[in-house]
Design an enzyme around this catalytic site. Sequence first.
Site, PDB file in Angstrom:
ATOM      1  N   PRO A   2       1.023  -1.345   0.171  1.00  0.00           N
ATOM      2  CA  PRO A   2       0.085  -0.152   0.034  1.00  0.00           C
ATOM      3  C   PRO A   2       0.479   1.341   0.038  1.00  0.00           C
ATOM      4  O   PRO A   2       1.504   0.973   0.946  1.00  0.00           O
ATOM      5  CB  PRO A   2      -0.526   0.136   1.088  1.00  0.00           C
ATOM      6  CG  PRO A   2      -0.708  -1.689   1.714  1.00  0.00           C
ATOM      7  CD  PRO A   2       0.827  -1.419   1.565  1.00  0.00           C
ATOM      8  N   GLU A   3       0.572   2.148  -0.855  1.00  0.00           N
ATOM      9  CA  GLU A   3       1.720   3.294  -1.404  1.00  0.00           C
ATOM     10  C   GLU A   3      -0.180   4.319   0.104  1.00  0.00           C
ATOM     11  O   GLU A   3      -0.622   4.040  -0.085  1.00  0.00           O
ATOM     12  CB  GLU A   3       1.740   3.965  -2.671  1.00  0.00           C
ATOM     13  CG  GLU A   3       2.435   2.695  -3.104  1.00  0.00           C
ATOM     14  CD  GLU A   3       4.693   2.791  -2.463  1.00  0.00           C
ATOM     15  OE1 GLU A   3       4.241   4.174  -2.063  1.00  0.00           O
ATOM     16  OE2 GLU A   3       5.335   1.908  -2.273  1.00  0.00           O
TER      17      GLU A   3
END
Length: 271
Positions: A2-3
């Site tokens: 997850p960015e």
Amino acid sequence: MPELPEVETTCRGIKPHIENNIISKVIVRNRNLRWPIPKGLNTKLKNHKIISVTRRAKYLLIETEAGTLIIHLGMSGSLRILATNEAVEKHDHFELQFENGICLRLRDPRRFGCVLWEKENPLEHKLLNHLGPEPLAKEFDAELLFQKSRKRKTSIKQFIMDAKIVVGVGNIYASESLFLAGIHPKRLAGKITRKNALDLTVAVKKILTQAIKQGGTTLKDFTSSNGKPGYFQQKLKVYDRKGEPCQKCKKPIKQIILGQRSTFYCSHCQK
Ligand SMILES: [Zn+2]
């Protein structure tokens, strides 16, 4: 992994369900995340209302009257809003249950994420207090980037990925932003011009804004147990496109390693 855009979308997705909701129980099924989940959270949080759900860098901040939970999704974490009686799965390590029968459930197969507790200001927590500005904040502008880059002998790509300079510019976003700004990833940060600094801040904001916007549509559902809160399938112009033609000049995209990370660029369009 997850960015920042996924974390922002998660924040927006869970917020309306849990803000102003009262916690009835805290359940820890596996304490052993990146750092152990602190003991005594149920006692601290029971009967407390969630005041706000916000994000700083890739940390979610769930604020209550008693203090703040700091949640990081690590490599594989995801959060869902479910009915409390929904079946628990193997990697569901932590959850907040609420008075109205829903829960916020954290799933993290690889357990690199974390759930921490901060009684005082969470922004002063040691994981957060050294962080640079948010990329979409006004504070992050050409002048700041230009000034901070002076005399820096690191590559511009590593520089823009440094969380002390600006948060949330992950490896993919760095390659894409530099392409958009026409800057070679190996250029020394100290050698960029004011014009480069302006182009790069604009590019970073544009790329991240697009990703967040796309997240709003891609990430359909935080309230289904099997729906994968997937990672965004953004249209990438250089990343992972080695040998394919550049969309501007048709010359093949190149790949190099910078700071141990794969880096993609067009040697013709980026100087
Ligand atoms: Zn090109």
